[in-house]
Design a protein around this motif. Structure first.
Motif, mmCIF file in Angstrom:
data_model
loop_
_atom_site.group_PDB
_atom_site.id
_atom_site.type_symbol
_atom_site.label_atom_id
_atom_site.label_comp_id
_atom_site.label_asym_id
_atom_site.label_seq_id
_atom_site.Cartn_x
_atom_site.Cartn_y
_atom_site.Cartn_z
ATOM 1 N N VAL A 271 -8.926 -5.070 12.396
ATOM 2 C CA VAL A 271 -8.480 -5.969 11.329
ATOM 3 C C VAL A 271 -9.642 -6.832 10.850
ATOM 4 O O VAL A 271 -9.866 -6.981 9.640
ATOM 5 C CB VAL A 271 -7.311 -6.847 11.821
ATOM 6 C CG1 VAL A 271 -6.937 -7.868 10.757
ATOM 7 C CG2 VAL A 271 -6.112 -6.005 12.173
ATOM 8 N N ASP A 272 -10.417 -7.373 11.787
ATOM 9 C CA ASP A 272 -11.567 -8.192 11.395
ATOM 10 C C ASP A 272 -12.550 -7.366 10.566
ATOM 11 O O ASP A 272 -13.122 -7.864 9.590
ATOM 12 C CB ASP A 272 -12.283 -8.749 12.637
ATOM 13 C CG ASP A 272 -11.454 -9.832 13.308
ATOM 14 O OD1 ASP A 272 -10.525 -10.358 12.641
ATOM 15 O OD2 ASP A 272 -11.711 -10.156 14.483
ATOM 16 N N ALA A 273 -12.743 -6.104 10.967
ATOM 17 C CA ALA A 273 -13.665 -5.240 10.236
ATOM 18 C C ALA A 273 -13.167 -5.011 8.814
ATOM 19 O O ALA A 273 -13.941 -5.028 7.860
ATOM 20 C CB ALA A 273 -13.830 -3.901 10.957
ATOM 21 N N ILE B 156 -0.794 3.145 9.834
ATOM 22 C CA ILE B 156 -1.229 1.767 9.579
ATOM 23 C C ILE B 156 -2.747 1.725 9.421
ATOM 24 O O ILE B 156 -3.275 1.075 8.517
ATOM 25 C CB ILE B 156 -0.794 0.829 10.722
ATOM 26 C CG1 ILE B 156 0.726 0.696 10.749
ATOM 27 C CG2 ILE B 156 -1.427 -0.546 10.565
ATOM 28 C CD1 ILE B 156 1.251 -0.225 11.817
ATOM 29 N N LEU B 157 -3.447 2.475 10.283
ATOM 30 C CA LEU B 157 -4.908 2.506 10.215
ATOM 31 C C LEU B 157 -5.390 3.083 8.895
ATOM 32 O O LEU B 157 -6.277 2.528 8.251
ATOM 33 C CB LEU B 157 -5.458 3.376 11.343
ATOM 34 C CG LEU B 157 -5.650 2.728 12.693
ATOM 35 C CD1 LEU B 157 -6.217 3.748 13.645
ATOM 36 C CD2 LEU B 157 -6.570 1.538 12.585
ATOM 37 N N LEU B 158 -4.788 4.220 8.491
ATOM 38 C CA LEU B 158 -5.197 4.851 7.246
ATOM 39 C C LEU B 158 -4.952 3.898 6.086
ATOM 40 O O LEU B 158 -5.808 3.728 5.206
ATOM 41 C CB LEU B 158 -4.426 6.166 7.053
ATOM 42 C CG LEU B 158 -4.823 7.007 5.851
ATOM 43 C CD1 LEU B 158 -6.310 7.293 5.848
ATOM 44 C CD2 LEU B 158 -4.054 8.316 5.829
ATOM 45 N N ALA B 159 -3.797 3.225 6.110
ATOM 46 C CA ALA B 159 -3.471 2.318 5.006
ATOM 47 C C ALA B 159 -4.453 1.150 4.956
ATOM 48 O O ALA B 159 -4.968 0.827 3.884
ATOM 49 C CB ALA B 159 -2.039 1.811 5.136
ATOM 50 N N ILE B 160 -4.758 0.522 6.105
ATOM 51 C CA ILE B 160 -5.662 -0.632 6.002
ATOM 52 C C ILE B 160 -7.086 -0.193 5.683
ATOM 53 O O ILE B 160 -7.803 -0.906 5.000
ATOM 54 C CB ILE B 160 -5.626 -1.593 7.219
ATOM 55 C CG1 ILE B 160 -6.085 -0.953 8.509
ATOM 56 C CG2 ILE B 160 -4.295 -2.239 7.405
ATOM 57 C CD1 ILE B 160 -6.207 -1.978 9.633
ATOM 58 N N ALA B 161 -7.476 1.010 6.136
ATOM 59 C CA ALA B 161 -8.806 1.491 5.773
ATOM 60 C C ALA B 161 -8.886 1.709 4.261
ATOM 61 O O ALA B 161 -9.871 1.369 3.620
ATOM 62 C CB ALA B 161 -9.131 2.783 6.512
ATOM 63 N N LEU B 162 -7.801 2.250 3.674
ATOM 64 C CA LEU B 162 -7.796 2.493 2.228
ATOM 65 C C LEU B 162 -7.786 1.187 1.449
ATOM 66 O O LEU B 162 -8.458 1.049 0.430
ATOM 67 C CB LEU B 162 -6.580 3.355 1.846
ATOM 68 C CG LEU B 162 -6.668 4.811 2.259
ATOM 69 C CD1 LEU B 162 -5.325 5.504 2.071
ATOM 70 C CD2 LEU B 162 -7.734 5.529 1.442
ATOM 71 N N GLY B 250 -3.527 -9.903 6.217
ATOM 72 C CA GLY B 250 -4.471 -10.423 5.233
ATOM 73 C C GLY B 250 -5.130 -9.325 4.437
ATOM 74 O O GLY B 250 -6.081 -9.559 3.704
ATOM 75 N N ALA B 251 -4.646 -8.085 4.585
ATOM 76 C CA ALA B 251 -5.262 -6.954 3.905
ATOM 77 C C ALA B 251 -4.393 -6.459 2.750
ATOM 78 O O ALA B 251 -4.642 -5.401 2.197
ATOM 79 C CB ALA B 251 -5.512 -5.820 4.892
ATOM 80 N N TRP B 260 6.912 -11.193 1.621
ATOM 81 C CA TRP B 260 7.389 -11.628 2.940
ATOM 82 C C TRP B 260 6.246 -11.679 3.943
ATOM 83 O O TRP B 260 6.145 -12.606 4.740
ATOM 84 C CB TRP B 260 8.523 -10.715 3.405
ATOM 85 C CG TRP B 260 9.765 -10.871 2.567
ATOM 86 C CD1 TRP B 260 10.091 -11.971 1.815
ATOM 87 C CD2 TRP B 260 10.805 -9.919 2.369
ATOM 88 N NE1 TRP B 260 11.274 -11.749 1.169
ATOM 89 C CE2 TRP B 260 11.746 -10.501 1.491
ATOM 90 C CE3 TRP B 260 11.040 -8.631 2.856
ATOM 91 C CZ2 TRP B 260 12.903 -9.838 1.090
ATOM 92 C CZ3 TRP B 260 12.190 -7.977 2.454
ATOM 93 C CH2 TRP B 260 13.109 -8.573 1.580
ATOM 94 N N GLY B 261 5.377 -10.686 3.872
ATOM 95 C CA GLY B 261 4.229 -10.660 4.788
ATOM 96 C C GLY B 261 3.309 -11.851 4.566
ATOM 97 O O GLY B 261 2.831 -12.471 5.515
#
Lengths: 313, 311
Positions: A271-273, B156-162, B250-251, B260-261
């Motif tokens: 998340v920090d990254a 979740i990882l793919l979404a936040i990376a995108l 925060g992403a 809501w988030g």
């Protein structure tokens, strides 16, 4: 059998290769220039050019990909933009909390969800069954961070049973280690338990209709023996499969839960990254987590042959 | 084994039961879970649509004088024509003095829009890709390798990376959540196409020279509708959850947006003293996803009994 094991291990290579291509392309699609980003605001054009050459960004995309893969295979994940240190070292620093969280969650899940599913199947249609199914639907629906804060508020702030947030390493003693870990693992295991209990129930119900279960009862075996040694054993494959697939939930959940409980692990690092646009670290984390996920599901497939001796490859 | 036993299964060929939509609906709502789920969803939709008429304030209006007010507290605001008007903060205010009741209601709009867009986009793309992949062999080989790769990355990882690639905006968030959902739809559609193309009516269509697009859309596509409706409900629910997670981390969308988030993320710092800032958006989020899940489970049991048996 040996041939099957080798085939299954080899089968992970194209998947991992594709993951690597996707992750690599994600970085390439970055709108900004990594070299400019890394150089900072006061860099001269020559400095940016120097960094670009240092990162190999002036070479063709195929060459970059091949060299990147080469580095990965040697355990070199690149250097973090934000922390200015090798990503591999960052991962080594942060792995203990995440590993502890994941293992504890897995233990909770298996110890709670499997008996829940078996009992619900055995008492199908009774209030016990309804309670398990209600828990399952509820567990799927409550967002993991909302549940996390709820549990912190009730058990840490109101009742004062646990420390509010944070993590204590195993070296600090077993008591502080466990007391910091208990609440986050419980939070994380709720959705996992919901998933596994539901599948366990369904697959035990299916097995209970088999002839050999009737035979087992008719030869006078107790309910307990029939359930654990006949029914559960034969229902094991779907249960193990869903535990393996649920690792994706576990990884995603760890990313969220480490933020809620302020745990300095790999999820928090990810998340920090993302928040600091630290692309090498994001890349490494996505790769690492996907690698773990693929490996666990490979082990699940291999376990089929152990769980069910009829399966011969 | 006697001959008659061998023949017997052929005599009881299961004919797909064609039921009128109204009968399906009646079957669906015989179950209290589906009724509860549908009621919850209708309520949330009503609240979101009617947000401007439900006594809300501007969800982004900052009021430094009444920060972190408790639920039920009253504050007076300039009414814009020189006078003052007092407002009750039913759910309190956040750390910038914004009215949480208003933010939660408007937040429902964002969640529903995200859920609906992600469901529509991922079903649309998934259907198209799945139909072609299931029918054209060489496309299948390529597409399914890509899908396997995408599915190996936890969503979740793919979404936040995108999301990290682009500026945070609602559109980008929708795209980032849609991409991890597409492979699951593709797999579902492809499996249906593979079994449908073995059916006699498809072989008959091929043999009379029907063109491929016609076969795909006229003869094969209808088989995918019921499973896709079921899948769509789950995508809708998980998209709402994922959007909230992205905002919370925060992403997601910019923090001033009432989602809501975001409300929960804003309440994190002071939640030990003011748990209400997390409580209300949390309840709305959980109830929405619960509604979707209850409805989805019953839809699956009614529309897709084969799938229901497997799960």
């Amino acid at each position: 059998m040996a041939a099957f094991v080798i085939r299954r291990i080899l089968a992970t290579i194209p998947v991992l290769g594709m993951v690597a291509v996707i992750v690599f392309l994600i970085l390439r699609l970055t709108p900004g220039d990594p070299a400019t980003l890394l150089a900072g605001d006061n860099a001269t054009l020559a400095q940016i050019e120097e960094i670009r050459r240092h990162l190999g960004l002036d070479r063709s995309i195929v060459v970059q990909f091949v060299s990147w893969i080469g580095h990965l295979l040697r355990g070199d994940f690149g250097e973090s933009f934000f922390f200015k240190m090798p990503v591999a070292a960052l991962i080594a620093d942060r792995i203990q909390p995440t590993l502890s969280l994941a293992l504890m969650t897995l233990i909770f899940t298996i110890v709670i969800a499997v008996p829940m599913g078996v009992i619900a199947a055995n008492r199908r249609g009774t209030w016990v069954d309804h309670a398990v199914m209600t828990f399952s639907v509820g567990g799927f629906s409550i967002p993991v961070f909302v549940l996390g804060y709820l549990l912190i508020y009730v058990f840490a702030i109101r009742l004062n049973w646990f420390p509010v947030q944070g993590f204590k390493s195993f070296d600090a003693g077993i008591r502080p280690f466990l007391s910091h870990l208990l609440l986050p693992s419980l939070t994380l295991s709720v959705v996992y338990i919901a998933l596994v209990a539901r599948i366990a129930r369904a697959s035990v119900i299916e097995v209970l209709n088999e002839d050999y279960i009737r035979t087992a009862y008719s030869k006078g075996l107790t309910n307990r023996v029939v359930l654990t040694q006949h029914a559960l054993r034969n229902a094991a494959i779907p249960i193990v499969t869903v535990i393996g697939m649920g690792v994706a939930l576990l990884i995603g959940g760890a990313v969220v839960i480490e933020s809620v409980y302020n745990i300095p692990g790999l999820g928090r690092l990810t998340v920090d990254a993302v928040l600091s646009r630290d692309y090498p670290t994001i890349q490494a984390m996505v790769l690492l987590f996907s690698f773990i996920y693929v490996m666990i599901n490979m082990l699940v497939d291999l376990s089929y042959a152990v769980l069910d001796p009829r399966i011969r490859y | 084994m006697t001959n008659s036993l061998n023949v017997a299964p052929a005599m009881v060929v299961e004919t797909p039961t064609k039921r009128a939509p109204s009968a399906l609906l009646r079957g669906l709502f015989q179950n209290p879970a589906a009724t509860i789920g549908a009621t919850l969803l209708v309520l949330i939709i009503l609240v979101a649509v009617l947000a401007p008429y439900l006594g809300t304030l501007d969800p982004t209006a900052i009021d430094p004088a009444s920060r972190n007010a408790l639920p039920g507290s009253v504050s007076t605001l300039d009414n814009g024509v020189g006078g003052e008007r007092s407002y009750t903060h039913w759910m309190g205010t956040d750390s910038l003095g914004r009215d949480i009741y208003s933010r939660v209601l408007y937040g429902g709009r964002v969640s529903l829009i995200v859920g609906l867009s992600v469901a529509t986009l991922s079903l649309g793309f998934g259907l198209l890709i799945g139909l072609v992949a299931g029918y054209v062999r060489w496309v299948d080989a390529v597409v399914m390798r890509i899908m396997d790769g995408l599915m190996a990355i936890p969503s979740i990882l793919l979404a936040i990376a995108l999301v990290s690639l682009s500026s945070a905006g609602l559109g980008n968030v929708v795209v980032a959540i849609t991409i991890p959902e597409i492979p699951r739809v593709v797999r579902l559609v492809r499996a249906i196409v593979l079994s449908a193309r073995q059916e006699p009516y498809v072989e008959a269509a091929i043999s009379v020279g029907t063109r491929t697009p016609m076969i795909l859309f006229r003869h094969i596509l209808p088989n995918t509708i019921a499973p896709l409706i079921v899948q769509g409900t789950y995508v809708f629910g998980s998209a709402i959850l994922l959007e909230a997670i992205l905002s919370f981390l925060g992403a997601g969308t910019p923090p001033e947006h009432p989602t809501w988030g975001n409300i929960i993320a804003d309440g994190r710092a002071l939640f030990r003293i003011y748990p209400h800032t997390l409580l209300f958006p949390g309840i709305f989020l959980a109830l929405t996803v619960l509604g979707v899940n209850l409805l989805g489970d019953q839809l699956r049991d009614t529309l897709d009994p084969r799938l229901a048996k497997r799960i």
